[in-house]
Design a protein around this motif. Structure first.
Motif, PDB file in Angstrom:
ATOM      1  N   GLU A  91       0.827  -1.213   0.000  1.00  0.00           N
ATOM      2  CA  GLU A  91       0.000   0.000   0.000  1.00  0.00           C
ATOM      3  C   GLU A  91       0.861   1.262   0.000  1.00  0.00           C
ATOM      4  O   GLU A  91       0.526   2.257  -0.661  1.00  0.00           O
ATOM      5  N   ILE A  92       1.968   1.236   0.743  1.00  0.00           N
ATOM      6  CA  ILE A  92       2.881   2.382   0.737  1.00  0.00           C
ATOM      7  C   ILE A  92       3.446   2.591  -0.668  1.00  0.00           C
ATOM      8  O   ILE A  92       3.503   3.728  -1.168  1.00  0.00           O
ATOM      9  N   ILE A  93       3.861   1.522  -1.313  1.00  0.00           N
ATOM     10  CA  ILE A  93       4.439   1.618  -2.653  1.00  0.00           C
ATOM     11  C   ILE A  93       3.409   2.143  -3.647  1.00  0.00           C
ATOM     12  O   ILE A  93       3.691   3.060  -4.430  1.00  0.00           O
ATOM     13  N   ASP A  94       2.215   1.586  -3.644  1.00  0.00           N
ATOM     14  CA  ASP A  94       1.173   2.039  -4.570  1.00  0.00           C
ATOM     15  C   ASP A  94       0.852   3.520  -4.367  1.00  0.00           C
ATOM     16  O   ASP A  94       0.551   4.231  -5.329  1.00  0.00           O
ATOM     17  N   ALA A  95       0.938   3.976  -3.132  1.00  0.00           N
ATOM     18  CA  ALA A  95       0.572   5.359  -2.814  1.00  0.00           C
ATOM     19  C   ALA A  95       1.670   6.359  -3.141  1.00  0.00           C
ATOM     20  O   ALA A  95       1.393   7.557  -3.297  1.00  0.00           O
ATOM     21  N   THR A  96       2.922   5.905  -3.261  1.00  0.00           N
ATOM     22  CA  THR A  96       4.043   6.838  -3.401  1.00  0.00           C
ATOM     23  C   THR A  96       4.858   6.667  -4.673  1.00  0.00           C
ATOM     24  O   THR A  96       5.744   7.475  -4.948  1.00  0.00           O
ATOM     25  N   GLN A  97       4.583   5.647  -5.476  1.00  0.00           N
ATOM     26  CA  GLN A  97       5.489   5.270  -6.569  1.00  0.00           C
ATOM     27  C   GLN A  97       5.700   6.369  -7.603  1.00  0.00           C
ATOM     28  O   GLN A  97       6.750   6.439  -8.236  1.00  0.00           O
ATOM     29  N   ASP A  98       4.733   7.242  -7.790  1.00  0.00           N
ATOM     30  CA  ASP A  98       4.901   8.304  -8.781  1.00  0.00           C
ATOM     31  C   ASP A  98       5.602   9.529  -8.217  1.00  0.00           C
ATOM     32  O   ASP A  98       5.893  10.481  -8.954  1.00  0.00           O
ATOM     33  N   LEU A  99       5.900   9.509  -6.922  1.00  0.00           N
ATOM     34  CA  LEU A  99       6.515  10.647  -6.249  1.00  0.00           C
ATOM     35  C   LEU A  99       7.974  10.407  -5.890  1.00  0.00           C
ATOM     36  O   LEU A  99       8.655  11.323  -5.434  1.00  0.00           O
ATOM     37  N   CYS A 100       8.451   9.188  -6.088  1.00  0.00           N
ATOM     38  CA  CYS A 100       9.817   8.843  -5.698  1.00  0.00           C
ATOM     39  C   CYS A 100      10.498   8.097  -6.831  1.00  0.00           C
ATOM     40  O   CYS A 100       9.848   7.616  -7.764  1.00  0.00           O
ATOM     41  N   VAL A 101      11.821   7.997  -6.730  1.00  0.00           N
ATOM     42  CA  VAL A 101      12.586   7.271  -7.752  1.00  0.00           C
ATOM     43  C   VAL A 101      13.234   6.017  -7.196  1.00  0.00           C
ATOM     44  O   VAL A 101      13.830   5.241  -7.950  1.00  0.00           O
ATOM     45  N   ALA A 102      13.116   5.814  -5.880  1.00  0.00           N
ATOM     46  CA  ALA A 102      13.782   4.665  -5.272  1.00  0.00           C
ATOM     47  C   ALA A 102      13.059   4.226  -4.010  1.00  0.00           C
ATOM     48  O   ALA A 102      12.385   5.025  -3.351  1.00  0.00           O
ATOM     49  N   TYR A 103      13.237   2.935  -3.706  1.00  0.00           N
ATOM     50  CA  TYR A 103      12.797   2.373  -2.422  1.00  0.00           C
ATOM     51  C   TYR A 103      13.992   1.700  -1.765  1.00  0.00           C
ATOM     52  O   TYR A 103      14.842   1.099  -2.443  1.00  0.00           O
ATOM     53  N   LYS A 104      14.032   1.795  -0.430  1.00  0.00           N
ATOM     54  CA  LYS A 104      15.171   1.259   0.308  1.00  0.00           C
ATOM     55  C   LYS A 104      14.686   0.456   1.511  1.00  0.00           C
ATOM     56  O   LYS A 104      14.523   1.000   2.604  1.00  0.00           O
ATOM     57  N   PRO A 105      14.462  -0.836   1.346  1.00  0.00           N
ATOM     58  CA  PRO A 105      14.161  -1.660   2.516  1.00  0.00           C
ATOM     59  C   PRO A 105      15.399  -1.773   3.415  1.00  0.00           C
ATOM     60  O   PRO A 105      16.496  -2.086   2.943  1.00  0.00           O
ATOM     61  N   ASN A 106      15.218  -1.495   4.697  1.00  0.00           N
ATOM     62  CA  ASN A 106      16.274  -1.714   5.685  1.00  0.00           C
ATOM     63  C   ASN A 106      16.144  -3.155   6.161  1.00  0.00           C
ATOM     64  O   ASN A 106      15.147  -3.538   6.778  1.00  0.00           O
ATOM     65  N   LEU A 107      17.165  -3.963   5.890  1.00  0.00           N
ATOM     66  CA  LEU A 107      17.036  -5.408   6.082  1.00  0.00           C
ATOM     67  C   LEU A 107      16.827  -5.832   7.531  1.00  0.00           C
ATOM     68  O   LEU A 107      16.268  -6.893   7.781  1.00  0.00           O
ATOM     69  N   ALA A 108      17.248  -5.011   8.472  1.00  0.00           N
ATOM     70  CA  ALA A 108      17.077  -5.380   9.876  1.00  0.00           C
ATOM     71  C   ALA A 108      15.609  -5.604  10.222  1.00  0.00           C
ATOM     72  O   ALA A 108      15.275  -6.482  11.025  1.00  0.00           O
ATOM     73  N   PHE A 109      14.728  -4.830   9.616  1.00  0.00           N
ATOM     74  CA  PHE A 109      13.307  -4.944   9.919  1.00  0.00           C
ATOM     75  C   PHE A 109      12.725  -6.253   9.406  1.00  0.00           C
ATOM     76  O   PHE A 109      11.702  -6.726   9.904  1.00  0.00           O
ATOM     77  N   TYR A 110      13.377  -6.844   8.415  1.00  0.00           N
ATOM     78  CA  TYR A 110      12.914  -8.100   7.827  1.00  0.00           C
ATOM     79  C   TYR A 110      13.627  -9.282   8.485  1.00  0.00           C
ATOM     80  O   TYR A 110      13.000 -10.294   8.802  1.00  0.00           O
ATOM     81  N   GLU A 111      14.913  -9.146   8.695  1.00  0.00           N
ATOM     82  CA  GLU A 111      15.688 -10.216   9.326  1.00  0.00           C
ATOM     83  C   GLU A 111      15.190 -10.508  10.735  1.00  0.00           C
ATOM     84  O   GLU A 111      15.258 -11.643  11.205  1.00  0.00           O
ATOM     85  N   SER A 112      14.684  -9.476  11.417  1.00  0.00           N
ATOM     86  CA  SER A 112      14.216  -9.657  12.793  1.00  0.00           C
ATOM     87  C   SER A 112      13.033 -10.604  12.885  1.00  0.00           C
ATOM     88  O   SER A 112      12.727 -11.129  13.966  1.00  0.00           O
ATOM     89  N   LEU A 113      12.371 -10.842  11.751  1.00  0.00           N
ATOM     90  CA  LEU A 113      11.198 -11.720  11.723  1.00  0.00           C
ATOM     91  C   LEU A 113      11.525 -13.124  11.219  1.00  0.00           C
ATOM     92  O   LEU A 113      10.625 -13.942  11.054  1.00  0.00           O
ATOM     93  N   GLY A 114      12.805 -13.383  10.965  1.00  0.00           N
ATOM     94  CA  GLY A 114      13.200 -14.712  10.504  1.00  0.00           C
ATOM     95  C   GLY A 114      12.737 -14.991   9.092  1.00  0.00           C
ATOM     96  O   GLY A 114      12.693 -14.101   8.238  1.00  0.00           O
TER      97      GLY A 114
END
Length: 277
Positions: A45-68
């Motif tokens: 939902e964040i991506i769909d709402a912002t994709q025309d306003l930005c040129v890049a996305y940056k997932p911070n891996l710690a937020f994903y790794e913390s969930l295994g």
């Protein structure tokens, strides 16, 4: 994605915004936690709402790794979704990797071959052979940590080499230019250190800079542009919390779009002032 293609996107979107997907299971709206994959549902939902306003996305891996395993699945689905629906987006793995050569080779394989990121953040402390494996991939990027936005940056990054007179971050900038070029290497420079950008631009006039710290961390977008912009913009300015957590209610995507639009409008003005549009 090469440097010219990235600059074309900046001109097309009239923006050099990078949205940080620091998606914390403890902070996302409560109603999403009932879905099968709350983090992916939030990111989508964040991506769909912002994709025309930005040129890049940056997932911070710690937020994903913390969930295994489930976090890694959410991350892979997020990257795949961007690739399939918004292929013009530049995707950065904020992983801060940095290890001996054979290990870095496997990190590069993971982020570039398996997950298809465009770039990965790398710590340069172990030197050239820990960075080079990431540079063997065509149209992929290494983003070296140079001068970071956190308070602890002063512990090491401002230590002076008495033999050369360089501060440590200056040594990183000077030395690393022998490893790569303006088409495969960027640098992280924190927005809270904007007063140093003018000096940094003297050392790396043509490289892109990834600039975190605008928004929740208090960095000034105007100062970053004043001291850091070059003739191809040369900036990707990241904002994470100020955009993705603009609301914790069901209207979170709408509020994220409003926050991103506020930044994009300011960026458009700065690009026009610099005569890049």
């Amino acid at each position: 994605m090469n440097r010219e293609q990235l600059f074309e996107q900046i001109k097309k979107k009239r923006s050099f915004l990078c949205v940080g997907l620091d998606s914390d299971i403890l902070k996302i709206p409560a109603h999403l936690k009932e879905t099968s994959d709350p983090i992916f549902a939030f990111n989508k939902e964040i991506i769909d709402a912002t994709q025309d306003l930005c040129v890049a996305y940056k997932p911070n891996l710690a937020f994903y790794e913390s969930l295994g395993v489930t976090g890694w699945e959410s991350l892979e689905k997020t990257v795949h979704y961007i690739r399939q629906k918004y292929p013009e987006q530049f995707i950065i793995a904020d992983a801060k990797r940095g290890d001996i050569g054979n290990t870095s080779n496997l990190y590069a394989r993971a982020f570039f071959d398996r997950m298809d990121f465009d770039a990965v953040t790398v710590a340069p402390y172990m030197g050239e052979d820990s960075v080079k494996p990431f540079m063997t991939y065509l149209d992929k990027w290494v983003i070296l940590l140079a001068l970071t936005s956190n308070k602890g940056a002063a512990d090491f990054q401002f230590q002076k080499n008495e033999a050369t007179g360089d501060l440590l971050y200056e040594s990183v900038l000077r030395t690393s230019q022998r490893w790569g070029n303006t088409d495969n290497m960027m640098y992280v420079v924190g927005a809270t250190k904007a007063e140093k950008l003018e000096e940094i631009r003297e050392l790396v006039p043509d490289h892109f800079l990834l600039v975190p710290g605008v928004g929740a961390q208090g960095g000034s977008l105007e100062e970053v542009a004043k001291y850091g912009m070059n003739d191809q913009c040369g900036l990707l300015v990241n904002s994470s919390r100020a955009i993705i957590y603009a609301s914790a209610e069901p209207d979170f995507a709408e509020k994220a779009r409003e926050a991103a639009m506020d930044v994009q409008v300011d960026m458009e003005e700065l690009l026009l002032e610099a005569e890049l549009l």
